[in-house]
Each structure stands twice: as C-alpha cells, then as structure tokens.
Design a protein around this motif. Structure first.
Motif, PDB file in Angstrom:
ATOM      1  N   ILE A 134      -2.320   5.911   0.116  1.00 50.64           N
ATOM      2  CA  ILE A 134      -3.744   5.999  -0.208  1.00 50.64           C
ATOM      3  C   ILE A 134      -4.474   6.840   0.818  1.00 50.64           C
ATOM      4  CG2 ILE A 134      -3.777   3.832  -1.444  1.00 50.64           C
ATOM      5  CD1 ILE A 134      -5.077   2.535   0.944  1.00 50.64           C
TER       6      ILE A 134
ATOM      7  N   ILE B 111       0.864  -1.180   0.000  1.00 51.53           N
ATOM      8  CA  ILE B 111       0.000   0.000   0.000  1.00 51.53           C
ATOM      9  C   ILE B 111       0.895   1.223   0.000  1.00 51.53           C
ATOM     10  CG2 ILE B 111      -1.904   1.134   1.193  1.00 51.53           C
ATOM     11  CD1 ILE B 111      -2.494  -1.738   0.554  1.00 51.53           C
TER      12      ILE B 111
ATOM     13  N   THR C 167      -1.406   4.006  -4.452  1.00 51.61           N
ATOM     14  CA  THR C 167      -1.577   2.728  -5.143  1.00 51.61           C
ATOM     15  C   THR C 167      -1.703   1.570  -4.169  1.00 51.61           C
ATOM     16  OG1 THR C 167       0.795   2.372  -5.235  1.00 51.61           O
ATOM     17  CG2 THR C 167      -0.214   3.411  -7.162  1.00 51.61           C
ATOM     18  N   VAL C 168      -2.346   0.534  -4.675  1.00 53.34           N
ATOM     19  CA  VAL C 168      -2.415  -0.747  -3.981  1.00 53.34           C
ATOM     20  C   VAL C 168      -1.845  -1.771  -4.954  1.00 53.34           C
ATOM     21  CG1 VAL C 168      -3.932  -2.505  -2.989  1.00 53.34           C
ATOM     22  CG2 VAL C 168      -4.509  -0.078  -2.739  1.00 53.34           C
TER      23      VAL C 168
ATOM     24  N   ASP D  63      -0.486  -3.507 -10.138  1.00 52.54           N
ATOM     25  CA  ASP D  63      -1.305  -2.389  -9.670  1.00 52.54           C
ATOM     26  C   ASP D  63      -2.790  -2.745  -9.720  1.00 52.54           C
ATOM     27  OD1 ASP D  63      -1.248   1.203 -10.359  1.00 52.54           O
ATOM     28  OD2 ASP D  63      -2.639  -0.013  -9.199  1.00 52.54           O
TER      29      ASP D  63
ATOM     30  N   THR E   9      -9.941   5.141  -3.734  1.00 56.65           N
ATOM     31  CA  THR E   9      -8.922   5.967  -3.090  1.00 56.65           C
ATOM     32  C   THR E   9      -8.685   7.229  -3.901  1.00 56.65           C
ATOM     33  OG1 THR E   9      -6.636   6.083  -2.335  1.00 56.65           O
ATOM     34  CG2 THR E   9      -7.072   4.667  -4.222  1.00 56.65           C
TER      35      THR E   9
ATOM     36  N   THR F 206      -5.141  -0.847  -7.951  1.00 53.52           N
ATOM     37  CA  THR F 206      -5.797   0.261  -7.270  1.00 53.52           C
ATOM     38  C   THR F 206      -7.219   0.528  -7.740  1.00 53.52           C
ATOM     39  OG1 THR F 206      -3.609   1.243  -7.367  1.00 53.52           O
ATOM     40  CG2 THR F 206      -5.339   2.570  -6.384  1.00 53.52           C
ATOM     41  N   ARG F 207      -7.421   0.491  -9.055  1.00 58.72           N
ATOM     42  CA  ARG F 207      -8.745   0.897  -9.558  1.00 58.72           C
ATOM     43  C   ARG F 207      -9.723  -0.261  -9.690  1.00 58.72           C
ATOM     44  NH1 ARG F 207      -8.764   5.407  -8.211  1.00 58.72           N
ATOM     45  NH2 ARG F 207      -6.861   6.553  -8.558  1.00 58.72           N
TER      46      ARG F 207
END
Lengths: 320, 261, 290
Positions: free
Chosen positions: B8, B5, B58-59, B65, B54, B67-68
């Motif tokens: 975020i 992580i 990024t996650v 990646d 977020t 994140t989205r």
C-alpha cells in the motif's frame, strides 16, 4: 438499576412546564401572552439548532427555510381542502424530506462551506416564498385559517382567550421538544452525535456512520423548526416570507449561541432574551439594529460559550 | 484476526509518503512499526484504518479484502486505533469518552433514544458498565466523571486505549501510546499492551521508545522515507546495519560498527 | 445578437462589482482565516457617504475620496473592535461576530443617513454610448476600469511592497511570519483596511448604476460569496473570474429566464459549486491532517 430516579428528559420537561406556568402567573395582559407564545415558539426552533450546532457542531445559516416551510404549508394547504392538522403534518413532513434529500450532499461540507451552503438553501426557499405571490401572497404575506387553540381547550371544558390558549400550546410543545432533545443527548445516538462534534475521524474509527448521524441531526433540527413555524402561523393567523429569511436564520443561531448552544436551557435563555429584547428596544426604535449588532459582537467576545455556561462557571467558582 | 498489508502507498503533492509497504500481524503478538521521524508511520496507520485511500495494494483481515472499506466499516470489521495527536472528545467526561467506544455494540433506535424508552436506557446502562471496566483496566477509574479536557497527556493516552478496547476489536493499532509518558507510565502502558496481546488480539504498535519496543514485540517492521527497509525479530532488527544507518545516519552507523566491532 | 451583447455588458458591469467584493473577502480570508460577512456593508458605506457628500455639494472627486476613506476607517474599526479581541474564537462565534457587525453597520447607516434609496449622476454623465448594437453607460466603463485598477493595484502591492509581502507571509503561515519578525497584527489590520477600501470604492463607482440604500449590503455580500466560492476561496484570480461569471450568469438569467429570479442565480451557483467542486475553479484542494 440504581433506584427509580427521574430521568433527565422528564426532569427537563417538568422544569420547562414549571417555567411555562410561572410565566403565565406573571402576565398581566394579552400582550404578554403573545410575547410569551413567541418566546416558547422560538425556544422550540432553537432547540433544534442546539441539536445540530450544540451536539454535532454544524453551523446552518438557512434553518429559517424549514421554519417557513412548516408555516406556509399550514397556511396554504387548507386553501386546497386539507384539514389544518393534516396541513401541519404535511409541512413538517415536507421539511423533513427536504432536509433528508439536500442534507446528504450538503453535510459532506464543513465549517464555513457548510454555513454558506445552508445560507444558499435558505435564501432559495425565501425567494420562492417571496416571488410566487399567486401561492404565497408574496412579500406581504398571507392570512392563516386553521386550528384554533381555544377549541382545543373547549374540548376539556376550559374557556380561554385565544392568546392564552396559544401560550399553553406553545409552552407545552417547547417543553416536550426540550425533553426529547435532552433524552437524545443522554442516549447512544446522542453520544455518537457529540463524538462527531469533537473529532470526526475518531468517531469513524469507533464505527460511527458519520454521514448518517449528521443527516439525522439535520432532519431532526429541520423538524423542530417546521413545527415551530406551523405553530407561529396558526397562533398569529398571518405569516410573511421573512420567517424564512436570512435574518431569521441568523437570529436562530444567535439565540442558541447567546444562551449556550450545548444545552436546551441555553436555547430557552437565548430565545427569551432575543425575543423580549426587541419589545424593550422599541423604545430605542431607530437604534434597534445597532444595539442588536453590538450585543452579538460583544457576547461572542466576552462570553463565547454563551450565557448559561458563563453563569454556571461563575456559580461554580463562588463555592469556597 | 490476522492483518495482512501488501504494497500500500499514497502520495501527497508528488511526494510518496508511503510507498509499497507490506507486512503481516498475527493474533496474540505485538508487531511494532518503527522508523525515524517523517518515515510515514502514522500515514501508514491512516491508510490501514481507512482515513486515507490507498493508491495501490491490499489490506486483508483474515484473508478478506477490506482495502476499499471506509473507516467506520473497518471498525465494524474489528479494527480499532488510537491517534498520535490525541483524538479524544474534550467536551465529554472520561467515562462518556469510553462509552462512545461501545457504539457498535449498542442497539440504538433514534425514536427510542428521543423518547427515553427503557430499551434506550438499558443500552446506556450496559455501555456504562463496560466503560467503567475499561477505565479500571487502564487505571483511570477515579477520573471517570472528570471532563476529558482536565486529564493529563499520559492519562489521555490511556483513555484512548480504553476507548479502543471497549469496542471489542480484534485488531488494535496503537499510535505512540507511550509518547510523553515518564518511565513509570511507560511501564504501565507496556504491561497493558502486552496483556491485550496475550488475550489473543492482534496489536500493531508505532513507538519511538526502543526499550519498550524491544521488550514487547514479537516482530518489528522498520520504515524509512515511506519504504520498508527491514522486518524481523527484535534481535535481528537491533543488529541490522540498514536500520542503524537510517536512525543514526551513515556517520553514526560507522561509529556503531566501531563500537560493536 | 445585440440582445446577448446587452446582457454581456450588464453582466460584466455588475460582475466587476462582485469581483471587487470577492477580492475583499479573499484578502481578509487569506490573511486572517475569517470569512467577513460584513463585506457588503463597505460597499454601502462607500455609496451612501458619496451620495450624501455629493448631495451636499462636495465636488465628486473629493466626495469619492472621502467615501473610500470612510469605508477604510470602518474596516479598521471592524478589525480592532470586533475581530482582534476574538481571535481564537470558534467558527460559529466568528460568524456571529461579523454578521453582528454588519447588522450594527446597517443600523448606523440607517441612523446617520436614512432608509431611502440614493443615487447620484454618473461621473461622465448618463448618456448611453452605442456599442455594436447595444448601449453601455459611461459609468459602466468607470466601474470596469475601477475594478481593473483595483486588481492591478493589489497585484503590485502584494508583490512589490514590504507591507504587501507581510500580508502574504501572514496569510501563508501566521506563526512563521511572526517568528521572522513580521507584525502580523498590523498585516491583518491592513488587510481589513484594504478590503474595506476596495468595497467602498466599488460602492462609489456602482451607485449611479445600481443605486444604494442602507440595506443593500446583505445581497451584495451574498453574491460576493457566490463569486468567491465559484472562483475558489483564497484565490485573487478566482475572485476576478468568479465575479465576472456570476455577473454574466445573473444577467443572462434575468434576460432569458426570469428577472424575478435573477438573484437566485447566485445561490444556485453556490450550491452547485459546493456540491460538485467545493474548491471552485482556482482554489486549492482541502485535506485534513490527522
């Protein structure tokens, strides 16, 4: 596998079929067959509501619109040369397609918003059916010429009166529809749908594509309604735009909730009571609306999970 | 799988509930998130698991990646979670609750399900076996047929863990799994979590029970008012003055100093 | 140009009625969380009662007052008999309860009165007034003035009176309101009474223009919904704006598109709002707490 016991779907089919037969055995005249046919047709359309409302938890106040699409396609398309059976399929397909297209944006909503959006959708369908008299016969409705159930039975050498023949067809369809819904309930898709009912966010966390699942339930329930509508058009030989109106949508949901929205037996009980009731209530003629409204209110206050769960609960508590 | 992580955060109505938080969680260990009430721990979980979007950062899972990704695709990427305020399915039996966790492993065709075909029934049978194994592991085997609404709070907490386990996840986010449990139940949950981690899964834990946290965590991340204020081994965190101040306030921190000093 | 003005006038007139209905929805929804599908029936109660009384020779002001009281009483009964006993019920139950109540009321209207369409003369006569190339009925002015008065009254009541603040507190956070000693039951009862009274008043004022009959309530309620959705659920300002806009959209649709489908305008608006911006113009955005 543990033994070859009858699956829940087949069991449901047999129980329903038995009820269809028992009903017929009790009927003294054509009039009863007609009411019985209506009961089974309503059971079919309400089974769709059970899938949408009982399994997933979505309230639609516009499903009569899909019912009417099935009915009117069956009525109108033969006038343009299409055979009756094909017209029926087209109506069902049309309802499914509409549910698929409109479902995506509508199902992003929930609660009251979803109820009102579906209400708007149903009303628009009803309006088109009422206003475009050149196509639909307007508020007075139109006659339906199509497949005759009598002919179906003649093929196997049975000679039945029209009302009887339609009773068996409607009963058979309702039994099949109930069996499919029960199969669904016990299956992977069914568990996904029921998960969404209790916790949308938990369902997502388990990898369930909630949008897709809701859409599937919406389309399935639209198909049930459209088939029921087509059957009604053919059985009655006549349809009016009210089959797509707000009151009919309300009736469908009320039948589901009255009987118990989470089971197909609830659909049957609710359909039976609310179909047979007006026949009984013609005695009360002027007070029909007041009685209906009062029943709706009192049932929700006293028995909010519906008649079947309430009775089941009483039965369970009887045992020492 | 490694969970990384980085920076975020999210705001609600102008208040930064989580602000620029980052840490890494590795397979085979338990990483704990602690902090006073309102620090943003559950909000952090909601950000990581895709419930909230977020605003930045990024996650990553094993460097990829994610994140989205929406919540259900994160689940398919190997992430499972439990919920602080219990998101079980009260209308289903305990067994059915856990069986829903098998969704991603079921090959489900709508038509086969409607018709009740053997292929559909086989999937249900497989899921049933997997669910019963998970219930057994969580100590809930005898309650399989009971409606989930009849289970106690502690049992429901374990039910959620069983449901998360059966997904076959590599990353498990547990939000206060021992809340409302007595000492014995807490110990049982403790052992369960340690065992899950030792199987090679990545476990991220939110907990208030400090003994539990100190006992099973490899690393601890401390949040206060949406920001990370400390990160390290249990030993380091125990003695970190900022952590003590956050929990006990400046006055309490002075007292703790005096007590240790 | 004068044609457009005519549409605007009729749009604002009927919009004022929708705004009053939407305001009633909003008040009840804010205070109790219930969407009252029976809201349109209060309008019918007001109109039908006034028609019957005026027809029987009762002087107009007295008939109007009694009609509003009848509506208010209906609202109180609705809360006491149908809503209060079912408070913790799930969504679908509440929907069926208020729809069932509306069916019941409709049946009662049919039984008490009849199935005919009714109207009575406008309060200041029916001779149209000339206004910039268009005509406006004196009753339309009554309707608009009545709506303005209702909004003004409500604004004063909710902000300046104890009972009104009680309603606002209950709407904001029922538990907290109860904890500080506010009688939330009475507040909710009052919200129903006021909403019903507003609806009945709208019916009394509107009947000379729109006529009334026992089953006019359904469409009224649905258009009131549309206004509420457009304006934003829970916002009184939204109710006003939404009502006027729906009225204008309806009038221009009837004028420029097709008078057959003028009723459809409201439903198209509902769908458009819910697809594009569910919180409406002035409503609050909804977030779910996990």
């Amino acid at each position: 596998m543990a033994g070859r016991s009858i699956g829940p779907g087949l069991r449901t089919f047999l129980i329903f079929a038995a009820l269809v037969v028992i009903g017929a055995a009790l009927f003294p005249s054509s009039y009863f067959y007609r009411v019985g046919t209506l009961v089974w047709i309503n059971t079919l359309s309400v089974t769709g509501i059970v899938v949408l409302l009982g399994y997933v938890g979505l309230v639609s106040l516009g499903h009569a619109g899909f019912f009417a699409i099935g009915a009117y396609a069956t009525a109108i398309l033969p006038q343009y040369g299409l055979p009756s059976g094909v017209a029926m399929l087209a109506g069902i397909g049309g309802a499914a397609l509409l549910a698929l297209l409109v479902g995506r944006p509508i199902l992003r909503l929930s609660g009251y918003y979803l109820a009102i959006a579906t209400l708007g959708l149903g009303m628009l369908i009803w309006m088109v059916l009422s206003k475009e008299a050149w196509l639909t016969g307007g508020p007075d409705g139109m006659a339906v010429e199509g497949m005759s159930a009598r002919n179906l039975f003649k093929l196997v050498g049975l000679s039945l009166k029209s009302a009887e023949a339609w009773y068996w067809v409607a009963g058979g369809c309702a039994s099949l529809g109930a069996a499919l819904a029960v199969n669904l309930g016990h299956s992977p898709w069914g568990r996904a749908l029921r998960a969404i009912h209790d916790s949308d966010v938990a369902a997502r966390s388990l990898g369930i594509d909630v949008a897709r699942a809701k859409s599937a339930a919406f389309v399935i329930s639209a198909v049930y309604a459209a088939v029921a509508g087509a059957l009604l058009a053919l059985a009655n030989g006549y349809i009016t735009p009210d089959t797509g109106g707000f009151m009919h949508s309300v009736e469908m949901v009320t039948m589901a909730v009255l009987g118990g929205a989470s089971s197909v037996f609830g659909a049957l009980v609710g359909a039976l009571i609310l179909t047979a009731l007006p026949q009984v209530l013609t005695v009360l003629a002027d007070y029909e609306h007041m009685v209906l409204g009062a029943i709706m209110v009192l049932t929700m206050i006293a028995m909010r999970r519906g008649l079947v769960p309430a009775l089941a609960g009483l039965w369970a508590r009887r045992r020492p | 799988m490694t969970l990384e992580i980085d920076g975020i955060g999210i705001s609600f109505g102008g208040i930064k509930a989580v602000d620029g938080v980052g840490f890494a969680a590795r397979p085979g260990e338990v990483t704990s998130i602690i902090g006073p009430n309102g620090a943003g721990k559950t909000t952090l979980f909601n950000l990581i698991s895709g419930v909230y979007p977020t605003a930045a950062g990024t996650v990553r899972i094993d460097g990829r990646d994610v994140t989205r990704l929406p919540a259900h695709l994160l689940a398919r990427a190997g992430m499972a979670r439990t919920f602080q305020n219990l998101q079980i399915f009260p209308q289903m039996t305990a067994r059915d609750n856990v069986m829903t966790g098998c969704h991603m492993r079921e090959r489900a065709s709508l038509l086969a399900d409607l018709l009740g075909l053997p292929s559909s029934r086989r999937e249900t049978a497989k899921s049933r076996i997997a669910a019963e194994a998970a219930l057994d592991r969580a100590g809930l085997a005898e309650l399989a047929d009971r409606p989930a609404s009849e289970l106690s709070y502690g049992q429901l907490k374990r039910l959620e863990i069983a449901r998360a386990l059966v997904t076959g996840c590599s990353i498990l986010l547990l939000d206060e799994p021992a809340a409302g449990c007595n000492a014995v139940e807490t110990r049982e949950v403790d052992d369960l979590i340690a065992a899950i981690a030792s199987e090679g899964r990545t476990v991220v834990l939110i907990e208030h029970d400090m003994r539990m946290v100190m006992r099973i965590s490899a690393r601890i991340v401390v949040l206060d008012q949406g920001r990370k204020i400390a990160e390290g081994t249990p030993e380091q965190i125990r003695n970190d003055p900022q952590v003590i101040a956050a929990y006990l306030g400046a006055h309490g921190a002075a007292e703790a100093e005096a007590a240790h000093g | 140009m004068s044609e457009l003005l005519q549409f605007i006038i009729s749009g604002v007139t009927v919009g004022a009625i929708y705004a009053a209905i939407a305001l009633g929805f909003t008040l009840i929804y804010n205070a109790t969380g219930v969407v009252n599908f029976a809201q349109g029936e209060f309008v019918v109660i007001g109109g039908m009662t006034a028609a019957a009384l005026i027809g029987a020779g009762v002087p107009v002001p007295l008939a109007a007052l009694l009609a509003v009281l009848a509506g208010t009483l209906a609202g109180v009964l609705l809360y006491r008999l149908a809503i209060k006993p079912a408070r913790q019920a799930p969504l679908v139950s509440l929907i069926i309860i208020t729809i069932g109540a509306s069916i019941f009321i409709r049946g009662a209207m049919q039984t008490l009165f009849d199935k005919q369409i009714h109207r009575y003369d406008g309060f200041s006569g029916d001779a149209p007034l000339r206004f910039g190339g268009a005509t406006i009925l004196p009753q339309s002015l009554w309707i608009i003035a009545g709506s303005v008065a209702v909004f003004g009254f409500l604004a004063w009541f909710l902000n300046r009176t104890r009972a009104g603040r009680g309603i606002r507190a209950t709407a904001s956070n029922r538990l907290a309101a109860a904890l500080v000693g506010i009688n939330t039951g009475r507040a909710m009862n009052l919200s129903f009474a006021i909403s019903a009274g507003i609806g009945a008043l709208a019916g009394v004022l509107a009947t000379p223009v729109t006529f009334t009959s026992y089953d006019a309530g359904v469409l009224m309620a649905l258009k009131g919904f549309s206004a509420t959705m457009l304006g934003g659920v829970g916002s009184p300002l939204g109710a006003l704006a939404g009502g006027l806009l729906i009225g204008l959209i309806e009038a221009t649709t009837a004028g420029y598109v097709s008078s057959d489908y003028k009723d459809a305008a409201a439903f198209v608006v509902i769908l458009a709002v819910l697809f594009v911006r569910p919180q409406g113009l002035f409503g609050a955005k909804i977030t779910e707490r996990v």
